[in-house]
Design an enzyme around this catalytic site. Structure first.
Site, PDB file in Angstrom:
ATOM      1  N   THR A  18       0.829  -1.204   0.000  1.00 17.36           N
ATOM      2  CA  THR A  18       0.000   0.000   0.000  1.00 17.36           C
ATOM      3  C   THR A  18       0.869   1.263   0.000  1.00 17.36           C
ATOM      4  O   THR A  18       0.644   2.180  -0.792  1.00 17.36           O
ATOM      5  CB  THR A  18      -0.933  -0.001   1.227  1.00 17.36           C
ATOM      6  OG1 THR A  18      -1.733  -1.188   1.187  1.00 17.36           O
ATOM      7  CG2 THR A  18      -1.842   1.215   1.233  1.00 17.36           C
ATOM      8  N   THR A  35      14.100   4.747  10.721  1.00 13.34           N
ATOM      9  CA  THR A  35      15.036   3.646  10.959  1.00 13.34           C
ATOM     10  C   THR A  35      14.540   2.383  10.268  1.00 13.34           C
ATOM     11  O   THR A  35      13.363   2.021  10.389  1.00 13.34           O
ATOM     12  CB  THR A  35      15.184   3.393  12.472  1.00 13.34           C
ATOM     13  OG1 THR A  35      15.632   4.613  13.077  1.00 13.34           O
ATOM     14  CG2 THR A  35      16.173   2.280  12.756  1.00 13.34           C
ATOM     15  N   CYS A  46     -19.324  -6.465   2.652  1.00 15.13           N
ATOM     16  CA  CYS A  46     -20.598  -6.064   3.224  1.00 15.13           C
ATOM     17  C   CYS A  46     -20.524  -4.599   3.634  1.00 15.13           C
ATOM     18  O   CYS A  46     -19.882  -4.252   4.611  1.00 15.13           O
ATOM     19  CB  CYS A  46     -20.912  -6.929   4.435  1.00 15.13           C
ATOM     20  SG  CYS A  46     -22.548  -6.664   5.091  1.00 15.13           S
TER      21      CYS A  46
HETATM   22  C1  LIG Z   1      -2.261  -7.173  -0.820  1.00 17.19           C
HETATM   23  C2  LIG Z   1      -2.180  -6.214  -1.949  1.00 17.19           C
HETATM   24  C3  LIG Z   1      -1.778  -4.881  -1.755  1.00 17.19           C
HETATM   25  C4  LIG Z   1      -1.475  -4.326  -0.385  1.00 17.19           C
HETATM   26  O1  LIG Z   1      -0.265  -4.768   0.147  1.00 17.19           O
HETATM   27  P1  LIG Z   1       0.008  -4.575   1.712  1.00 17.19           P
HETATM   28  O2  LIG Z   1       1.418  -4.996   1.909  1.00 17.19           O
HETATM   29  O3  LIG Z   1      -0.968  -5.435   2.428  1.00 17.19           O
HETATM   30  O4  LIG Z   1      -0.170  -3.107   1.996  1.00 17.19           O
HETATM   31  C5  LIG Z   1      -1.695  -4.056  -2.850  1.00 17.19           C
HETATM   32  N1  LIG Z   1      -1.990  -4.503  -4.088  1.00 17.19           N
HETATM   33  C6  LIG Z   1      -2.375  -5.768  -4.326  1.00 17.19           C
HETATM   34  C7  LIG Z   1      -2.664  -6.213  -5.718  1.00 17.19           C
HETATM   35  C8  LIG Z   1      -2.494  -6.659  -3.258  1.00 17.19           C
HETATM   36  O5  LIG Z   1      -2.906  -7.913  -3.506  1.00 17.19           O
END
Ligand SMILES: *Cc1c(COP(=O)(O)O)cnc(C)c1O
Length: 399
Positions: free
Chosen positions: A73, A238, A326
């Site tokens: 993310t 860090t 949901c």
């Molecule tokens: C799981 C996922 C994310 C998010 O990754 P995180 O490390 O959980 O923040 C982003 N893009 C796709 C396609 C994912 O499957």
């Protein structure tokens, strides 16, 4: 009853070897990599090794193209926000309708608060990107294109190399959310035009809360998180040394297993799909059968609810997922299946099965045994099933 875990696109079990590699960095090797003493230097060396392990998995050519982040993310957010700063005079973003919320909710926010113009490119019934619409959206105002390498719900793989070339012809940067592709299919970034790529540790048997943004050498970058000089000034704070070491180990293991696992896991998936479609009528596979991740299967069971299916599967010790969420009492089917125009009656009953190297034929057999009575029971209770149109030979072509 041993549980069957088929929700590996949501997260994977941290490999025990990854945990073992991480442990010393919580105890003896606790130094801060930035420190000028031996404690720091040892950790610094470990971070460098992890970088090389990740570089090997990505087929990345140069050192320092990898910026560690808190996960997929953050990497997605960092890529888009950086491009808006570095691409002077360009304030448009192109993305697809089937991206992860890490992209879609960010660009919706940017559109609302910063007046950025966002082009959301649609997909066809198989989940393939509308290339004509993509070409038409590209222009002198395009700052960045962000199209995922592989879709998390259907496994559909996008032609990212071709999309990157087209983006470059328009002077735009190309980013790909490769969270679902990394560790599952071979990547060779040295031979590619991709400018930025996001990945996440916990989707490839690494720890949660760690990921990376690959930034091609020469691509200008503005940090999302400002502060100290870590990561060559591209991501302050860090370094999460234990997690980075874990991600490196996970990358090494993924690369070592890839050649064998790609075909083995695809075999399990195909066996599951064939078995389910044979045993259960009014069901079909969604996604692009010709361009799909080896581990992902999305099967729609018509006239019933995914949530109800998952609940009964859970009672049998089987974990999978549905695309629907949901929201405020009303069940909305997955935005991915809706973008593919999968009818509501089927999209609601879609189940995603996602495999990993830890699954076996025993798992497939368990699912094939458990599913028919679950589906039959729910259809018995479903008014939609009773009122379905049995006259028309409805033959969906979503696979
Ligand atoms: C799981 C996922 C994310 C998010 O990754 P995180 O490390 O959980 O923040 C982003 N893009 C796709 C396609 C994912 O499957």
């Amino acid at each position: 009853m041993t549980p069957v875990y088929l929700d590996n696109n949501a997260t994977t079990r941290t490999d025990p070897d990854v945990v073992a590699a991480m442990l010393p960095y919580f105890t003896e090797q606790f130094g801060n990599a930035s420190s000028m003493h031996a404690f720091g230097a040892e950790v610094g060396g470990a971070l460098k090794r992890a970088r090389q392990q990740l570089q090997a998995l990505l087929g990345a050519e140069y050192d320092h193209e990898i910026v560690y982040t808190s996960g997929g993310t953050e990497a997605d957010n960092a890529a888009i926000l950086s491009a808006l700063e570095t691409q002077i005079g360009r304030d448009e973003i192109i993305t697809s309708a089937v991206e992860h919320p890490a992209i879609l909710s960010l660009v919706a926010h940017l559109e609302k608060t910063r007046g950025v113009k966002v082009h959301v490119i649609g997909v066809d019934a198989r989940g393939r990107l509308d290339l004509d619409a993509y070409r038409a959206a590209l222009g002198p105002k395009t700052a960045i294109v962000s199209i995922m390498w592989a879709n998390n719900e259907t496994g559909t793989i996008f032609p990212v190399e071709q999309l990157a070339r087209l983006a470059h012809e328009a002077g735009a940067l190309f980013h790909t959310d490769a969270v679902q592709a990394v560790g599952k299919i071979p990547l060779n970034l040295a031979e590619s035009e991709i400018d930025m790529l996001s990945l996440s540790g916990h989707k490839l048997h690494g720890p949660k809360g760690i990921g990376a943004l690959y930034v091609r050498k020469g691509v200008r970058f503005r940090p999302l998180v400002r502060g100290g000089h870590q990561e060559r000034g591209r991501r302050a704070g860090t370094e999460n040394a234990p997690a980075i070491v874990g991600l490196g180990k996970a990358a090494e293991l993924a690369l070592a297993h890839m050649a064998d696992e790609q075909t083995r896991v695809a075999g399990l998936r195909d066996r599951l799909e064939k078995g389910l479609l044979q045993r259960i009528g009014n069901s079909f596979v969604t996604g692009d059968a010709d361009h799909r991740l080896p581990n992902t299967s999305n099967v729609a069971f018509e006239y019933i609810e995914g949530e109800a299916i998952l609940l009964l599967m859970n009672k049998e010790g089987i974990a999978a997922s549905s695309g629907s969420a949901c929201t405020s009492g009303s069940l909305e089917p997955s935005h991915v299946l809706r973008a593919m125009n999968v009818p509501y009656t089927a999209a609601h009953g879609a189940i995603r099965f996602s495999f990993s190297r830890e699954n076996s034929e025993v798992d497939v057999d368990r699912v094939l045994e458990a599913m028919p009575p679950i589906i039959a029971r729910l259809r018995d209770m479903s008014p939609f099933w009773r009122e379905r149109d049995t006259s028309a030979a409805f033959n969906p072509t979503y696979a």
